[in-house]
Motif scaffolding. Structure first.
Motif, mmCIF file in Angstrom:
data_model
loop_
_atom_site.group_PDB
_atom_site.id
_atom_site.type_symbol
_atom_site.label_atom_id
_atom_site.label_comp_id
_atom_site.label_asym_id
_atom_site.label_seq_id
_atom_site.Cartn_x
_atom_site.Cartn_y
_atom_site.Cartn_z
ATOM 1 N N HIS A 123 1.040 -1.163 0.003
ATOM 2 C CA HIS A 123 0.029 -0.113 0.000
ATOM 3 C C HIS A 123 1.077 1.372 0.219
ATOM 4 N N GLN A 173 1.042 4.087 -3.006
ATOM 5 C CA GLN A 173 0.781 5.549 -2.867
ATOM 6 C C GLN A 173 2.043 6.438 -3.427
ATOM 7 N N ASP A 182 2.160 6.349 -7.160
ATOM 8 C CA ASP A 182 0.971 7.264 -7.843
ATOM 9 C C ASP A 182 1.317 8.601 -7.561
#
Length: 241
Positions: free
Chosen positions: A170, A174, A177
């Motif tokens: 996760h 992130q 991104d």
């Protein structure tokens, strides 16, 4: 009709040429009708049959790249002796290079798997307004910094999947991104500059010159400037007195 039977009938003259199939379908039948039969003999490469024909003088007999069968004699790769590899014990130790370029694929700890704390510690993506003030060289450097960071994230993800760690996906996604958003913003700014460059070329081709606009702006500024007060100097003199 089976083709061996057709061939036998043609050889014995029991079938006319008109009854034969077209030449492009059965060329061998037309060959037997137009040419005299040629005497043939069976050929065999077995050792029992080939033994009575004398010594096999073909040096490349049995050599096949498909079956990986080598030659029966040694081939010299070079007229000089080939060097032998040095064992690990005899190799000289080389000094470490802490600033090597390949360390860019790893976090600052030089470990293949980055920690979740390191992946989670990142800021926001660059905005369009901030990148518009950057030069071409700054945008170029920032782009390759993003590429290097994405390579580092991909290395950690590969090591994480290999070890089946089960954590950190996760945070790394992130971070990736946010970097992708920065790269898209860089492309957006460069696209704007390219369109502005095309518009400037179009105006220049039509005869427009930048000094014309500067002259017009100066004239407009002079027209809009307030007129001087003729009694200003007298008022200043009276104040001094």
């Amino acid at each position: 009709m089976h083709w061996p039977a057709v061939a036998r009938l043609v050889q014995h003259g029991s079938m006319a040429m008109a009854e034969l199939p077209p030449p492009y379908l059965a060329p061998s039948l037309h060959f037997t009708m137009t040419r005299s039969p040629v005497q043939t003999s069976s050929f065999s490469t077995t050792s029992a049959v080939a033994a009575g024909r004398g010594r096999d003088m073909n040096r490349t007999r049995g050599v096949s790249a498909i079956h990986r069968t080598g030659t029966r004699f040694k081939l010299s790769a070079s007229k000089y002796p080939l060097p032998k590899p040095v064992s690990a014990d005899q190799m000289k130790a080389r000094p470490a290079t802490p600033n090597h370029g390949l360390w860019g694929f790893f976090p600052p700890s030089h470990e293949a798997l980055s920690t979740t704390e390191y992946d989670a510690a990142f800021g926001r993506p660059w905005s369009v307004q901030e990148l518009r003030n950057k030069s071409w060289d700054d945008l170029h450097k920032l782009w390759w910094v993003c590429v290097k960071e994405r390579n580092r994230i991909a290395t950690s993800n590969l090591e994480r999947s290999r070890l089946k760690a089960g954590f950190g996906d996760h945070e790394s996604n992130q971070r990736d991104d946010a970097i992708v958003v920065t790269q898209k913003t860089i492309k957006h700014v460069l696209r704007e500059r390219y369109y502005a460059w095309e518009e400037a070329n179009r105006l220049y081709a039509k005869g427009y010159r930048p000094q014309d606009q500067d002259t017009m702006e100066e004239a407009a500024t002079e027209e809009l400037a307030p007129a001087e007060d003729p009694f200003k100097e007298d008022a200043v003199k009276e104040t001094k007195l």
